[in-house]
Write a protein that holds these residues in place. Structure first.
Motif, PDB file in Angstrom:
ATOM      1  N   ASP A  90      77.568  22.039 -11.052  1.00  0.00           N
ATOM      2  CA  ASP A  90      78.880  22.660 -10.876  1.00  0.00           C
ATOM      3  C   ASP A  90      79.154  22.945  -9.412  1.00  0.00           C
ATOM      4  O   ASP A  90      78.244  23.274  -8.640  1.00  0.00           O
ATOM      5  CB  ASP A  90      78.968  23.960 -11.674  1.00  0.00           C
TER       6      ASP A  90
ATOM      7  N   GLU B 252      73.688  23.588  -8.257  1.00  0.00           N
ATOM      8  CA  GLU B 252      74.990  24.242  -8.173  1.00  0.00           C
ATOM      9  C   GLU B 252      75.374  24.465  -6.712  1.00  0.00           C
ATOM     10  O   GLU B 252      74.522  24.772  -5.878  1.00  0.00           O
ATOM     11  CB  GLU B 252      74.923  25.581  -8.917  1.00  0.00           C
TER      12      GLU B 252
ATOM     13  N   GLY C  63      79.773  17.401 -13.145  1.00  0.00           N
ATOM     14  CA  GLY C  63      79.772  18.844 -13.369  1.00  0.00           C
ATOM     15  C   GLY C  63      81.184  19.361 -13.235  1.00  0.00           C
ATOM     16  O   GLY C  63      82.114  18.609 -12.935  1.00  0.00           O
ATOM     17  N   ASN C  64      81.356  20.636 -13.437  1.00  0.00           N
ATOM     18  CA  ASN C  64      82.674  21.261 -13.347  1.00  0.00           C
ATOM     19  C   ASN C  64      82.998  21.615 -11.903  1.00  0.00           C
ATOM     20  O   ASN C  64      82.101  21.952 -11.133  1.00  0.00           O
ATOM     21  CB  ASN C  64      82.722  22.510 -14.222  1.00  0.00           C
TER      22      ASN C  64
END
Length: 148
Positions: free
Chosen positions: A79, A64, A96-97
């Motif tokens: 993300d 992340e 990912g977002n």
């Protein structure tokens, strides 16, 4: 094109992860971080810092990312949270977002996940993850190209 809108701090590099370097573990930094190598862990800017992450076309992050200002031209598997601004250069690949306030996306950049703007980010993070057709329908696979 890239960097036209950047603040003066964006070009400052305090930390460099070289192309032949692989870092395993989470990385917390302040100032400017330029990544040409691989990071297997989360990348987080220090609290309250106006930090900048620059990921080159050779760079890769598996984890992340939580940084206010991000310039991506490499690969992120995880993300991405940009509290202020994110630039996705032509070779950017995100699986990912992407949570953002302001986004700039060049032709060729790819996002395989959701693009979530500002206030929607809190809702998206608070909502339980659905593993049905509805959740799949909300995901997008986005590739910007010159083809029409």
């Amino acid at each position: 094109m890239w960097g036209r809108h950047r603040k003066g701090k964006a070009s400052r590099i305090d930390t460099l992860v070289g192309q032949q370097t692989e870092l395993v573990g989470d990385l917390c930094f302040s100032g400017g971080l330029h990544v040409d190598g691989t990071i297997r862990g989360n990348v987080v800017a220090a609290e309250g810092d106006d930090a900048v992450l620059m990921l080159s076309e050779h760079g890769r992050i598996e984890g992340e990312v939580r940084v206010p200002n991000i310039i991506l031209n490499g690969t992120v598997l995880g993300d991405v949270h940009a509290a202020e601004r994110i630039e996705l250069a032509p070779r950017a690949r995100v699986t990912g977002n992407v949570f953002y306030q302001m986004i700039e996306m060049a032709m060729g950049a790819e996002v395989n996940g959701r693009l979530v703007h500002g206030g929607q980010a809190e809702e998206a993070q608070a909502a339980p993850k659905l593993v049905d057709a509805t959740a799949e329908a909300e995901s997008i696979n986005l590739k910007v190209s010159g083809d029409s």
